[in-house]
Design a protein around this motif. Sequence first.
Motif, PDB file in Angstrom:
ATOM      1  N   VAL A 178      -5.951  -0.972  -2.345  1.00 51.95           N
ATOM      2  CA  VAL A 178      -6.300  -1.545  -1.037  1.00 51.95           C
ATOM      3  C   VAL A 178      -7.449  -0.784  -0.395  1.00 51.95           C
ATOM      4  O   VAL A 178      -8.446  -1.376   0.048  1.00 51.95           O
ATOM      5  N   LEU A 179      -7.331   0.543  -0.338  1.00 52.31           N
ATOM      6  CA  LEU A 179      -8.319   1.329   0.393  1.00 52.31           C
ATOM      7  C   LEU A 179      -9.634   1.467  -0.361  1.00 52.31           C
ATOM      8  O   LEU A 179     -10.658   1.792   0.233  1.00 52.31           O
ATOM      9  N   ASN A 180      -9.620   1.208  -1.666  1.00 53.57           N
ATOM     10  CA  ASN A 180     -10.859   1.219  -2.444  1.00 53.57           C
ATOM     11  C   ASN A 180     -11.418  -0.183  -2.655  1.00 53.57           C
ATOM     12  O   ASN A 180     -12.384  -0.361  -3.414  1.00 53.57           O
ATOM     13  N   ASN A 181     -10.805  -1.175  -1.972  1.00 53.04           N
ATOM     14  CA  ASN A 181     -11.276  -2.567  -2.055  1.00 53.04           C
ATOM     15  C   ASN A 181     -11.378  -3.059  -3.490  1.00 53.04           C
ATOM     16  O   ASN A 181     -12.345  -3.729  -3.867  1.00 53.04           O
ATOM     17  N   THR A 182     -10.402  -2.700  -4.317  1.00 51.05           N
ATOM     18  CA  THR A 182     -10.414  -3.136  -5.712  1.00 51.05           C
ATOM     19  C   THR A 182     -10.075  -4.621  -5.795  1.00 51.05           C
ATOM     20  O   THR A 182      -9.032  -5.064  -5.313  1.00 51.05           O
ATOM     21  N   SER A 183     -10.983  -5.380  -6.407  1.00 55.08           N
ATOM     22  CA  SER A 183     -10.783  -6.831  -6.477  1.00 55.08           C
ATOM     23  C   SER A 183     -10.094  -7.265  -7.768  1.00 55.08           C
ATOM     24  O   SER A 183      -9.686  -8.424  -7.894  1.00 55.08           O
ATOM     25  N   ALA A 184      -9.974  -6.337  -8.728  1.00 50.31           N
ATOM     26  CA  ALA A 184      -9.405  -6.718 -10.026  1.00 50.31           C
ATOM     27  C   ALA A 184      -7.890  -6.925  -9.950  1.00 50.31           C
ATOM     28  O   ALA A 184      -7.300  -7.528 -10.848  1.00 50.31           O
ATOM     29  N   VAL A 185      -7.253  -6.422  -8.894  1.00 49.68           N
ATOM     30  CA  VAL A 185      -5.802  -6.540  -8.750  1.00 49.68           C
ATOM     31  C   VAL A 185      -5.500  -7.411  -7.539  1.00 49.68           C
ATOM     32  O   VAL A 185      -6.029  -7.175  -6.450  1.00 49.68           O
ATOM     33  N   ARG A 186      -4.637  -8.416  -7.720  1.00 53.86           N
ATOM     34  CA  ARG A 186      -4.284  -9.309  -6.615  1.00 53.86           C
ATOM     35  C   ARG A 186      -3.200  -8.659  -5.752  1.00 53.86           C
ATOM     36  O   ARG A 186      -2.132  -8.306  -6.241  1.00 53.86           O
ATOM     37  N   ILE A 187      -3.517  -8.477  -4.486  1.00 53.15           N
ATOM     38  CA  ILE A 187      -2.570  -7.911  -3.526  1.00 53.15           C
ATOM     39  C   ILE A 187      -2.548  -8.817  -2.310  1.00 53.15           C
ATOM     40  O   ILE A 187      -3.605  -9.207  -1.796  1.00 53.15           O
ATOM     41  N   SER A 188      -1.353  -9.157  -1.849  1.00 52.08           N
ATOM     42  CA  SER A 188      -1.240 -10.101  -0.738  1.00 52.08           C
ATOM     43  C   SER A 188      -1.839  -9.520   0.536  1.00 52.08           C
ATOM     44  O   SER A 188      -1.882  -8.292   0.724  1.00 52.08           O
ATOM     45  N   GLU A 189      -2.290 -10.406   1.408  1.00 55.11           N
ATOM     46  CA  GLU A 189      -2.893  -9.958   2.659  1.00 55.11           C
ATOM     47  C   GLU A 189      -1.901  -9.196   3.538  1.00 55.11           C
ATOM     48  O   GLU A 189      -2.288  -8.185   4.155  1.00 55.11           O
ATOM     49  N   PRO A 190      -0.624  -9.621   3.648  1.00 57.67           N
ATOM     50  CA  PRO A 190       0.323  -8.818   4.442  1.00 57.67           C
ATOM     51  C   PRO A 190       0.456  -7.386   3.927  1.00 57.67           C
ATOM     52  O   PRO A 190       0.564  -6.440   4.709  1.00 57.67           O
ATOM     53  N   THR A 191       0.456  -7.220   2.594  1.00 60.47           N
ATOM     54  CA  THR A 191       0.552  -5.870   2.029  1.00 60.47           C
ATOM     55  C   THR A 191      -0.703  -5.060   2.342  1.00 60.47           C
ATOM     56  O   THR A 191      -0.630  -3.878   2.703  1.00 60.47           O
ATOM     57  N   ARG A 192      -1.846  -5.705   2.193  1.00 57.98           N
ATOM     58  CA  ARG A 192      -3.099  -5.014   2.525  1.00 57.98           C
ATOM     59  C   ARG A 192      -3.098  -4.558   3.980  1.00 57.98           C
ATOM     60  O   ARG A 192      -3.496  -3.427   4.304  1.00 57.98           O
ATOM     61  N   ARG A 193      -2.650  -5.453   4.856  1.00 53.41           N
ATOM     62  CA  ARG A 193      -2.620  -5.118   6.286  1.00 53.41           C
ATOM     63  C   ARG A 193      -1.660  -3.956   6.553  1.00 53.41           C
ATOM     64  O   ARG A 193      -1.959  -3.048   7.333  1.00 53.41           O
ATOM     65  N   ARG A 194      -0.506  -3.958   5.863  1.00 50.90           N
ATOM     66  CA  ARG A 194       0.482  -2.902   6.058  1.00 50.90           C
ATOM     67  C   ARG A 194      -0.080  -1.544   5.609  1.00 50.90           C
ATOM     68  O   ARG A 194       0.120  -0.520   6.276  1.00 50.90           O
ATOM     69  N   VAL A 195      -0.790  -1.535   4.494  1.00 52.40           N
ATOM     70  CA  VAL A 195      -1.381  -0.290   3.998  1.00 52.40           C
ATOM     71  C   VAL A 195      -2.446   0.225   4.960  1.00 52.40           C
ATOM     72  O   VAL A 195      -2.492   1.416   5.288  1.00 52.40           O
ATOM     73  N   ARG A 196      -3.313  -0.686   5.433  1.00 53.80           N
ATOM     74  CA  ARG A 196      -4.368  -0.251   6.357  1.00 53.80           C
ATOM     75  C   ARG A 196      -3.778   0.274   7.666  1.00 53.80           C
ATOM     76  O   ARG A 196      -4.270   1.264   8.228  1.00 53.80           O
ATOM     77  N   GLU A 197      -2.743  -0.386   8.157  1.00 53.33           N
ATOM     78  CA  GLU A 197      -2.110   0.067   9.399  1.00 53.33           C
ATOM     79  C   GLU A 197      -1.457   1.436   9.214  1.00 53.33           C
ATOM     80  O   GLU A 197      -1.527   2.290  10.111  1.00 53.33           O
ATOM     81  N   ALA A 198      -0.844   1.653   8.050  1.00 54.73           N
ATOM     82  CA  ALA A 198      -0.227   2.953   7.774  1.00 54.73           C
ATOM     83  C   ALA A 198      -1.296   4.042   7.696  1.00 54.73           C
ATOM     84  O   ALA A 198      -1.126   5.147   8.232  1.00 54.73           O
ATOM     85  N   ALA A 199      -2.401   3.749   7.031  1.00 50.08           N
ATOM     86  CA  ALA A 199      -3.497   4.723   6.926  1.00 50.08           C
ATOM     87  C   ALA A 199      -4.068   5.040   8.298  1.00 50.08           C
ATOM     88  O   ALA A 199      -4.355   6.203   8.618  1.00 50.08           O
ATOM     89  N   GLU A 200      -4.194   4.012   9.137  1.00 54.26           N
ATOM     90  CA  GLU A 200      -4.710   4.209  10.489  1.00 54.26           C
ATOM     91  C   GLU A 200      -3.746   5.061  11.317  1.00 54.26           C
ATOM     92  O   GLU A 200      -4.170   5.979  12.043  1.00 54.26           O
ATOM     93  N   GLU A 201      -2.471   4.777  11.210  1.00 58.50           N
ATOM     94  CA  GLU A 201      -1.470   5.530  11.981  1.00 58.50           C
ATOM     95  C   GLU A 201      -1.458   7.002  11.598  1.00 58.50           C
ATOM     96  O   GLU A 201      -1.328   7.895  12.451  1.00 58.50           O
TER      97      GLU A 201
END
Length: 342
Positions: free
Chosen positions: A33-56
């Motif tokens: 998620v944080l390296n914006n890797t496009s080769a792996v499909r990750i759902s948008e809710p999961t991406r959002r959860r990871v970014r929010e955790a990193a921000e927190e």
Amino acid sequence: MSQRPKHSADAPVPTSTDVARLAGVSRATVSYVLNNTSAVRISEPTRRRVREAAEELGYVPHAAARSLRAGHSRMVLLPTAHVPVGPLYSRFLNEVQWALRALDYTVVQYGSLGLGADEAARAWAELRPVAVLSLGEIGLTPHGVRVLKRSGAKAVITLGPQRVEGAHALVMDQRAVGSAAAAHLLERGRRAIGVLVPAEPGLDLFSRPRLAGVRKAVARGGADARVEPLAMAYDEESAARLAADWRSLGLDAVYAYNDEYAQLLMRALQDAGVDVPGECAVVGADDLLLGKLLRPRLSTVHIELPTGREIAELVDRVVREPDGDVERHDLMAAHAVGRESS
């Protein structure tokens, strides 16, 4: 006495493991998620959860560690401009930076003022960029290109009027701008053409070839015409001095380098009682909005540049295919836009 709060430096540095634990995902998912890797499909809710955790947690990926894993950095080095390039080119360079960021590159601007060509190349190489996009103010040499490539730069690209051996060339031939301005003035019957040459240091990178373009157009289509270079600084006093002497110069037109200089000179000519366009036609370049708001409306040269996205995609392609043939792309086209000032 109240106890002073702990400085943030006392807290442990958050890691990707901390982010994964808080987001309820694996460390690999955090990395994707944080390296914006496009080769792996990750759902948008999961991406959002990871970014929010990193921000927190205040987690920031370690660029050097990522570079070691990938075998190269994602840094594109962009030497900063030492001269006022004007709104058109500033907007173009901003577009390039935004587009590179969208492709997951980090753009680093480097101040190279006072460095010679090979000194600058060595200084850039110390940062180990994956690509260098040189604007032409620092004249890269073939030796400098080799230094950068030996340091790991997969793409060395010059953006300017000339190409350099070993580097990909995005050629912006400024002669086309002067040629379009002169052809327009000749078509309007003008035969004594002044060409404004900015006195500011560094702008000769643009002004010299534009003057050459005027001379070429006049030689080709105006056998009875003449060209007169005119030095002027970008200030009211310099413009007023030139305008005060205008009638003694015997000129019936001026190509004033760009719209900003043209606006300054046109106002000075009007203040000096010189009729525009009756006594003197005025043409600028860059086709800025303000030129349409002046009275008389400013004639100009419209410069067609590629989009920032096109340049960013070229950088990305060369980074991914560094062993391909050295490329040359002619970027610029220009045509005159006649309005009331000519």
